[in-house]
Design a protein around this motif. Structure first.
Motif, PDB file in Angstrom:
ATOM      1  N   GLN A 178       0.820  -1.202   0.000  1.00  0.00           N
ATOM      2  CA  GLN A 178       0.000   0.000   0.000  1.00  0.00           C
ATOM      3  C   GLN A 178       0.862   1.263   0.000  1.00  0.00           C
ATOM      4  OE1 GLN A 178      -3.447  -0.507   0.015  1.00  0.00           O
ATOM      5  NE2 GLN A 178      -2.743  -2.604  -0.197  1.00  0.00           N
ATOM      6  N   ASP A 179       2.026   1.161   0.666  1.00  0.00           N
ATOM      7  CA  ASP A 179       2.896   2.323   0.823  1.00  0.00           C
ATOM      8  C   ASP A 179       4.287   1.823   1.187  1.00  0.00           C
ATOM      9  OD1 ASP A 179       3.613   5.004   0.961  1.00  0.00           O
ATOM     10  OD2 ASP A 179       2.032   5.515   2.389  1.00  0.00           O
ATOM     11  N   TYR A 180       5.288   2.646   0.950  1.00  0.00           N
ATOM     12  CA  TYR A 180       6.676   2.337   1.314  1.00  0.00           C
ATOM     13  C   TYR A 180       7.175   3.515   2.138  1.00  0.00           C
ATOM     14  CZ  TYR A 180      11.492   0.652   0.779  1.00  0.00           C
ATOM     15  OH  TYR A 180      12.760   0.176   0.997  1.00  0.00           O
ATOM     16  N   LEU A 181       7.337   3.302   3.429  1.00  0.00           N
ATOM     17  CA  LEU A 181       7.716   4.375   4.347  1.00  0.00           C
ATOM     18  C   LEU A 181       9.161   4.225   4.798  1.00  0.00           C
ATOM     19  CD1 LEU A 181       4.571   4.215   6.668  1.00  0.00           C
ATOM     20  CD2 LEU A 181       4.881   5.577   4.594  1.00  0.00           C
ATOM     21  N   LEU A 182       9.875   5.325   4.814  1.00  0.00           N
ATOM     22  CA  LEU A 182      11.234   5.317   5.352  1.00  0.00           C
ATOM     23  C   LEU A 182      11.154   5.524   6.860  1.00  0.00           C
ATOM     24  CD1 LEU A 182      13.280   7.383   2.790  1.00  0.00           C
ATOM     25  CD2 LEU A 182      13.401   4.939   3.257  1.00  0.00           C
ATOM     26  N   LYS A 183      11.754   4.608   7.600  1.00  0.00           N
ATOM     27  CA  LYS A 183      11.714   4.694   9.066  1.00  0.00           C
ATOM     28  C   LYS A 183      12.241   6.034   9.563  1.00  0.00           C
ATOM     29  CE  LYS A 183      12.361  -0.195  10.054  1.00  0.00           C
ATOM     30  NZ  LYS A 183      13.262  -1.185  10.649  1.00  0.00           N
ATOM     31  N   THR A 184      13.243   6.548   8.896  1.00  0.00           N
ATOM     32  CA  THR A 184      13.873   7.793   9.348  1.00  0.00           C
ATOM     33  C   THR A 184      13.020   9.022   9.058  1.00  0.00           C
ATOM     34  OG1 THR A 184      15.081   7.865   7.261  1.00  0.00           O
ATOM     35  CG2 THR A 184      16.217   6.879   9.146  1.00  0.00           C
ATOM     36  N   SER A 185      11.998   8.885   8.215  1.00  0.00           N
ATOM     37  CA  SER A 185      11.164  10.028   7.844  1.00  0.00           C
ATOM     38  C   SER A 185       9.874  10.135   8.652  1.00  0.00           C
ATOM     39  CB  SER A 185      10.803   9.944   6.358  1.00  0.00           C
ATOM     40  OG  SER A 185      11.973   9.999   5.580  1.00  0.00           O
ATOM     41  N   TYR A 186       9.586   9.125   9.460  1.00  0.00           N
ATOM     42  CA  TYR A 186       8.326   9.090  10.195  1.00  0.00           C
ATOM     43  C   TYR A 186       8.549   8.742  11.658  1.00  0.00           C
ATOM     44  CZ  TYR A 186       6.120   8.961   5.614  1.00  0.00           C
ATOM     45  OH  TYR A 186       5.720   9.267   4.343  1.00  0.00           O
ATOM     46  N   THR A 187       7.781   9.370  12.519  1.00  0.00           N
ATOM     47  CA  THR A 187       7.776   8.973  13.926  1.00  0.00           C
ATOM     48  C   THR A 187       6.878   7.735  14.036  1.00  0.00           C
ATOM     49  OG1 THR A 187       5.797  10.233  14.508  1.00  0.00           O
ATOM     50  CG2 THR A 187       7.936  11.402  14.650  1.00  0.00           C
ATOM     51  N   PRO A 188       7.005   6.972  15.118  1.00  0.00           N
ATOM     52  CA  PRO A 188       6.095   5.834  15.311  1.00  0.00           C
ATOM     53  C   PRO A 188       4.622   6.264  15.250  1.00  0.00           C
ATOM     54  CG  PRO A 188       7.917   5.676  16.828  1.00  0.00           C
ATOM     55  CD  PRO A 188       8.045   7.008  16.138  1.00  0.00           C
ATOM     56  N   HIS A 189       4.315   7.421  15.828  1.00  0.00           N
ATOM     57  CA  HIS A 189       2.936   7.907  15.816  1.00  0.00           C
ATOM     58  C   HIS A 189       2.450   8.152  14.382  1.00  0.00           C
ATOM     59  CE1 HIS A 189      -0.661   9.763  17.410  1.00  0.00           C
ATOM     60  NE2 HIS A 189      -0.457  10.796  16.604  1.00  0.00           N
ATOM     61  N   GLN A 190       3.309   8.707  13.543  1.00  0.00           N
ATOM     62  CA  GLN A 190       2.941   8.953  12.147  1.00  0.00           C
ATOM     63  C   GLN A 190       2.739   7.637  11.393  1.00  0.00           C
ATOM     64  OE1 GLN A 190       6.362  11.493  11.359  1.00  0.00           O
ATOM     65  NE2 GLN A 190       5.008  13.258  11.001  1.00  0.00           N
ATOM     66  N   ILE A 191       3.577   6.650  11.691  1.00  0.00           N
ATOM     67  CA  ILE A 191       3.425   5.334  11.053  1.00  0.00           C
ATOM     68  C   ILE A 191       2.104   4.711  11.477  1.00  0.00           C
ATOM     69  CG2 ILE A 191       4.330   2.974  10.988  1.00  0.00           C
ATOM     70  CD1 ILE A 191       7.148   4.243  10.842  1.00  0.00           C
ATOM     71  N   ILE A 192       1.765   4.802  12.751  1.00  0.00           N
ATOM     72  CA  ILE A 192       0.488   4.268  13.232  1.00  0.00           C
ATOM     73  C   ILE A 192      -0.670   4.954  12.519  1.00  0.00           C
ATOM     74  CG2 ILE A 192      -1.063   4.176  15.235  1.00  0.00           C
ATOM     75  CD1 ILE A 192       1.533   3.702  16.919  1.00  0.00           C
ATOM     76  N   ASN A 193      -0.608   6.257  12.373  1.00  0.00           N
ATOM     77  CA  ASN A 193      -1.674   6.984  11.680  1.00  0.00           C
ATOM     78  C   ASN A 193      -1.794   6.555  10.217  1.00  0.00           C
ATOM     79  OD1 ASN A 193      -2.603   8.381  13.905  1.00  0.00           O
ATOM     80  ND2 ASN A 193      -1.262  10.129  13.555  1.00  0.00           N
ATOM     81  N   LYS A 194      -0.663   6.320   9.568  1.00  0.00           N
ATOM     82  CA  LYS A 194      -0.681   5.833   8.181  1.00  0.00           C
ATOM     83  C   LYS A 194      -1.354   4.460   8.121  1.00  0.00           C
ATOM     84  CE  LYS A 194       2.042   8.383   5.330  1.00  0.00           C
ATOM     85  NZ  LYS A 194       1.725   8.766   3.969  1.00  0.00           N
ATOM     86  N   VAL A 195      -0.956   3.564   9.027  1.00  0.00           N
ATOM     87  CA  VAL A 195      -1.514   2.226   9.062  1.00  0.00           C
ATOM     88  C   VAL A 195      -3.019   2.293   9.327  1.00  0.00           C
ATOM     89  CG1 VAL A 195      -1.551   0.049  10.343  1.00  0.00           C
ATOM     90  CG2 VAL A 195       0.633   1.055   9.649  1.00  0.00           C
ATOM     91  N   LYS A 196      -3.428   3.112  10.274  1.00  0.00           N
ATOM     92  CA  LYS A 196      -4.860   3.245  10.576  1.00  0.00           C
ATOM     93  C   LYS A 196      -5.643   3.638   9.336  1.00  0.00           C
ATOM     94  CE  LYS A 196      -5.152   4.619  15.423  1.00  0.00           C
ATOM     95  NZ  LYS A 196      -5.458   5.778  16.276  1.00  0.00           N
ATOM     96  N   LYS A 197      -5.060   4.514   8.534  1.00  0.00           N
ATOM     97  CA  LYS A 197      -5.730   4.960   7.307  1.00  0.00           C
ATOM     98  C   LYS A 197      -6.075   3.753   6.417  1.00  0.00           C
ATOM     99  CE  LYS A 197      -3.525   6.818   3.756  1.00  0.00           C
ATOM    100  NZ  LYS A 197      -2.641   7.711   3.039  1.00  0.00           N
ATOM    101  N   TYR A 198      -5.166   2.790   6.324  1.00  0.00           N
ATOM    102  CA  TYR A 198      -5.389   1.635   5.486  1.00  0.00           C
ATOM    103  C   TYR A 198      -6.284   0.597   6.169  1.00  0.00           C
ATOM    104  CZ  TYR A 198      -1.711   3.580   2.588  1.00  0.00           C
ATOM    105  OH  TYR A 198      -0.976   4.413   1.799  1.00  0.00           O
ATOM    106  N   VAL A 199      -6.108   0.404   7.449  1.00  0.00           N
ATOM    107  CA  VAL A 199      -6.851  -0.624   8.182  1.00  0.00           C
ATOM    108  C   VAL A 199      -8.317  -0.242   8.343  1.00  0.00           C
ATOM    109  CG1 VAL A 199      -7.072  -1.819  10.396  1.00  0.00           C
ATOM    110  CG2 VAL A 199      -4.822  -1.459   9.416  1.00  0.00           C
ATOM    111  N   LEU A 200      -8.585   1.029   8.569  1.00  0.00           N
ATOM    112  CA  LEU A 200      -9.941   1.454   8.885  1.00  0.00           C
ATOM    113  C   LEU A 200     -10.736   1.933   7.666  1.00  0.00           C
ATOM    114  CD1 LEU A 200      -9.118   3.306  12.211  1.00  0.00           C
ATOM    115  CD2 LEU A 200      -9.898   0.959  11.896  1.00  0.00           C
ATOM    116  N   GLN A 201     -10.225   1.689   6.464  1.00  0.00           N
ATOM    117  CA  GLN A 201     -10.926   2.112   5.238  1.00  0.00           C
ATOM    118  C   GLN A 201     -12.289   1.433   5.140  1.00  0.00           C
ATOM    119  OE1 GLN A 201      -8.525   1.411   1.766  1.00  0.00           O
ATOM    120  NE2 GLN A 201      -7.088   3.006   2.305  1.00  0.00           N
TER     121      GLN A 201
END
Length: 127
Positions: free
Chosen positions: A104-127
């Motif tokens: 769905q997406d390719y995220l760089l660990k260094t570009s995102y905080t854990p909170h931002q990654i969780i928010n990205k994941v929620k976007k896909y999970v809760l669609q």
């Protein structure tokens, strides 16, 4: 989470400290969390646990994230589980291959905080 049933996420991360941090963070957000540390273990856990979503590190010992994506694609039981790749490895060919394999997406660990990654994941999970 608003959903009655907790969403289950498979976190595939070989670095124990990061795995634990993401486990804790997602659990606090109401997810049920299962983990794996290699590509083959991720395939096995995905088949056994049927997660709603996979957060996949690309650089893993033995079988890597690409291995997992190829195996997932071949298996009708787990083929439709959405995946977000996250990695410290920023190589255009790897990113291109993961996207071709259906992430769905390719995220760089260094570009995102854990909170931002969780928010990205929620976007896909809760669609």
């Amino acid at each position: 989470m608003a959903d009655q049933k907790k969403k289950k996420i498979l976190i595939v991360e070989d670095e124990e400290i990061l795995s634990e941090m993401y486990q804790d963070s997602f659990a606090r957000e109401g997810f049920e969390v299962v983990t794996a540390a290699t590509g083959q273990e991720a395939v096995d856990v995905a088949k056994a646990e049927k997660p709603d979503f996979v957060l996949l590190d690309m650089i893993l010992p033995s079988e890597d994230g690409i291995y997992f994506l190829k195996e997932k694609r071949k298996d009708p039981e787990i083929r439709s589980i959405p995946v977000v790749a996250f990695s410290a490895y920023d190589h255009p060919d790897t990113k291109k291959e993961t996207l071709e394999l259906g992430v769905q997406d390719y995220l760089l660990k260094t570009s995102y905080t854990p909170h931002q990654i969780i928010n990205k994941v929620k976007k896909y999970v809760l669609q």
